[in-house]
Design an enzyme around this catalytic site. Sequence first.
Site, PDB file in Angstrom:
ATOM      1  N   SER A  69       0.796  -1.238   0.000  1.00 44.59           N
ATOM      2  CA  SER A  69       0.000   0.000   0.000  1.00 44.59           C
ATOM      3  C   SER A  69       0.825   1.282   0.000  1.00 44.59           C
ATOM      4  O   SER A  69       0.255   2.365  -0.132  1.00 44.59           O
ATOM      5  CB  SER A  69      -0.943   0.014   1.196  1.00 44.59           C
ATOM      6  OG  SER A  69      -1.992  -0.880   0.969  1.00 44.59           O
ATOM      7  N   LYS A  72       0.236   3.396  -2.855  1.00 42.79           N
ATOM      8  CA  LYS A  72      -0.954   4.259  -2.944  1.00 42.79           C
ATOM      9  C   LYS A  72      -0.574   5.739  -2.896  1.00 42.79           C
ATOM     10  O   LYS A  72      -1.251   6.582  -3.484  1.00 42.79           O
ATOM     11  CB  LYS A  72      -1.943   3.913  -1.826  1.00 42.79           C
ATOM     12  CG  LYS A  72      -2.555   2.530  -2.014  1.00 42.79           C
ATOM     13  CD  LYS A  72      -3.369   2.089  -0.805  1.00 42.79           C
ATOM     14  CE  LYS A  72      -3.956   0.699  -1.041  1.00 42.79           C
ATOM     15  NZ  LYS A  72      -4.541   0.101   0.161  1.00 42.79           N
ATOM     16  N   TYR A 196      -3.937  -2.373 -10.134  1.00 40.55           N
ATOM     17  CA  TYR A 196      -3.794  -2.181  -8.678  1.00 40.55           C
ATOM     18  C   TYR A 196      -2.865  -3.250  -8.076  1.00 40.55           C
ATOM     19  O   TYR A 196      -1.933  -2.928  -7.331  1.00 40.55           O
ATOM     20  CB  TYR A 196      -5.196  -2.232  -8.037  1.00 40.55           C
ATOM     21  CG  TYR A 196      -5.189  -2.268  -6.537  1.00 40.55           C
ATOM     22  CD1 TYR A 196      -5.026  -1.102  -5.792  1.00 40.55           C
ATOM     23  CD2 TYR A 196      -5.336  -3.473  -5.843  1.00 40.55           C
ATOM     24  CE1 TYR A 196      -5.008  -1.135  -4.398  1.00 40.55           C
ATOM     25  CE2 TYR A 196      -5.326  -3.512  -4.459  1.00 40.55           C
ATOM     26  CZ  TYR A 196      -5.162  -2.352  -3.748  1.00 40.55           C
ATOM     27  OH  TYR A 196      -5.134  -2.383  -2.375  1.00 40.55           O
ATOM     28  N   TYR A 248      -4.366   3.846   8.131  1.00 36.39           N
ATOM     29  CA  TYR A 248      -5.737   3.357   8.346  1.00 36.39           C
ATOM     30  C   TYR A 248      -6.220   3.730   9.747  1.00 36.39           C
ATOM     31  O   TYR A 248      -6.002   4.860  10.190  1.00 36.39           O
ATOM     32  CB  TYR A 248      -5.834   1.834   8.091  1.00 36.39           C
ATOM     33  CG  TYR A 248      -4.973   1.413   6.941  1.00 36.39           C
ATOM     34  CD1 TYR A 248      -5.289   1.844   5.659  1.00 36.39           C
ATOM     35  CD2 TYR A 248      -3.817   0.660   7.110  1.00 36.39           C
ATOM     36  CE1 TYR A 248      -4.491   1.507   4.579  1.00 36.39           C
ATOM     37  CE2 TYR A 248      -3.016   0.313   6.030  1.00 36.39           C
ATOM     38  CZ  TYR A 248      -3.355   0.746   4.783  1.00 36.39           C
ATOM     39  OH  TYR A 248      -2.559   0.424   3.735  1.00 36.39           O
ATOM     40  N   VAL A 266       1.277  -3.727   3.772  1.00 41.93           N
ATOM     41  CA  VAL A 266       1.264  -5.025   4.463  1.00 41.93           C
ATOM     42  C   VAL A 266       2.507  -5.874   4.190  1.00 41.93           C
ATOM     43  O   VAL A 266       2.661  -6.935   4.775  1.00 41.93           O
ATOM     44  CB  VAL A 266       0.001  -5.881   4.169  1.00 41.93           C
ATOM     45  CG1 VAL A 266      -1.234  -5.318   4.828  1.00 41.93           C
ATOM     46  CG2 VAL A 266      -0.200  -6.088   2.682  1.00 41.93           C
TER      47      VAL A 266
HETATM   48  N1  GLN Z   1      -2.326  -5.205  -2.001  1.00 43.43           N
HETATM   49  C1  GLN Z   1      -2.825  -5.164  -0.646  1.00 43.43           C
HETATM   50  C2  GLN Z   1      -4.335  -5.337  -0.635  1.00 43.43           C
HETATM   51  O1  GLN Z   1      -4.968  -4.839  -1.515  1.00 43.43           O
HETATM   52  C3  GLN Z   1      -2.441  -3.852  -0.020  1.00 43.43           C
HETATM   53  C4  GLN Z   1      -2.935  -3.709   1.399  1.00 43.43           C
HETATM   54  C5  GLN Z   1      -1.974  -2.977   2.292  1.00 43.43           C
HETATM   55  O2  GLN Z   1      -0.781  -2.891   2.062  1.00 43.43           O
HETATM   56  N2  GLN Z   1      -2.496  -2.486   3.386  1.00 43.43           N
HETATM   57  O3  GLN Z   1      -4.897  -5.961   0.214  1.00 43.43           O
END
Ligand code: GLN
Length: 314
Positions: A69, A72, A196, A248, A266
């Site tokens: 993420s 993002k 994505y 988050y 993650v």
């Molecule tokens: N690719 C992961 C997902 O979509 C990214 C989530 C994350 O890093 N928090 O679940």
Amino acid sequence: MRDATPTDLQAIIEDIHAELAPRFGEGKVADYIPQLAHVDPQRFGLAVVTLDGQTHLAGDAEMPFSIQSISKALVLTLALGRYGEAIWKRVGREPSGSAFNSIVQLEHEHGIPRNPFINAGAIVVTDALLAGHTPREAIAEVVRFVRFLADDEDILVDKAVARSEEATGDRNRALAHFMHSFGTLRHPVEHVLGVYFHHCALAMSCRQLARAGLFLAANGRHPLTGGSVVSAARARRINALMLTCGHYDGSGDFAYRVGLPGKSGVGGGILAIAPGRASIAVWSPGLNANGNSALGSVALERLAQRTGWSVFGS
Ligand code: GLN
């Protein structure tokens, strides 16, 4: 507090690495993307790049890991460049207070995700990047942009991680179909998710990641190439979003403990920005209950404490 000198900085990050060594492996490695479960939980890397390009490394700072993420923040930068403020008609700017992959708010809020850093929001941003492109072209554009930011042509997408998430991405598919039903997504769900999953699967080392984030610490300038990535106002705003939404439902706690804008993934990485000073990347694969690197935030807390870096005062 006086500014940390380069020698201080190197000593500080080596100390943090040594202090945390007995705790390596803390937290729980993400396994809902099977390929991520193969990562050695004992890994730990830390990189600090200051505005003059000086780089300080400790531990596994040169080993690529899945940025997940953290991408993002980079794709949002790209989408802001393409659409400017118009992107905010499609995604909000409020902290969600819920998990990164939560679906609950979407129905109440008519398919408009709370912010670009939860999965639903990043899927919308990815949809925007697909306009006028095939999925392959959109992925190539993201990779080119990240290589430009890090000034490093060696950065790649880990195809095994992308395939692994593609094979198990039911939750993201549910989010995407739900948004498609509201008209929030304009492209076929499988195209959007393909892009994505690929940007989430970018593999970067702490050094590469810290370099890629440097423009956010430098008022939007690119200290490594001398160019400009975004305006100073936009860099501030991306930092504001990272601070309020980058972790988050753990964003408040991260702001309280670290006091710097940060974006987690993650894969166990965190990119943190000390505006006017440095870009920092840390990697420790074990996650806490919110899906953020457990030891990574401890390392950043200690770094912020010892350098005095904070967006809330010195
Ligand atoms: N690719 C992961 C997902 O979509 C990214 C989530 C994350 O890093 N928090 O679940």
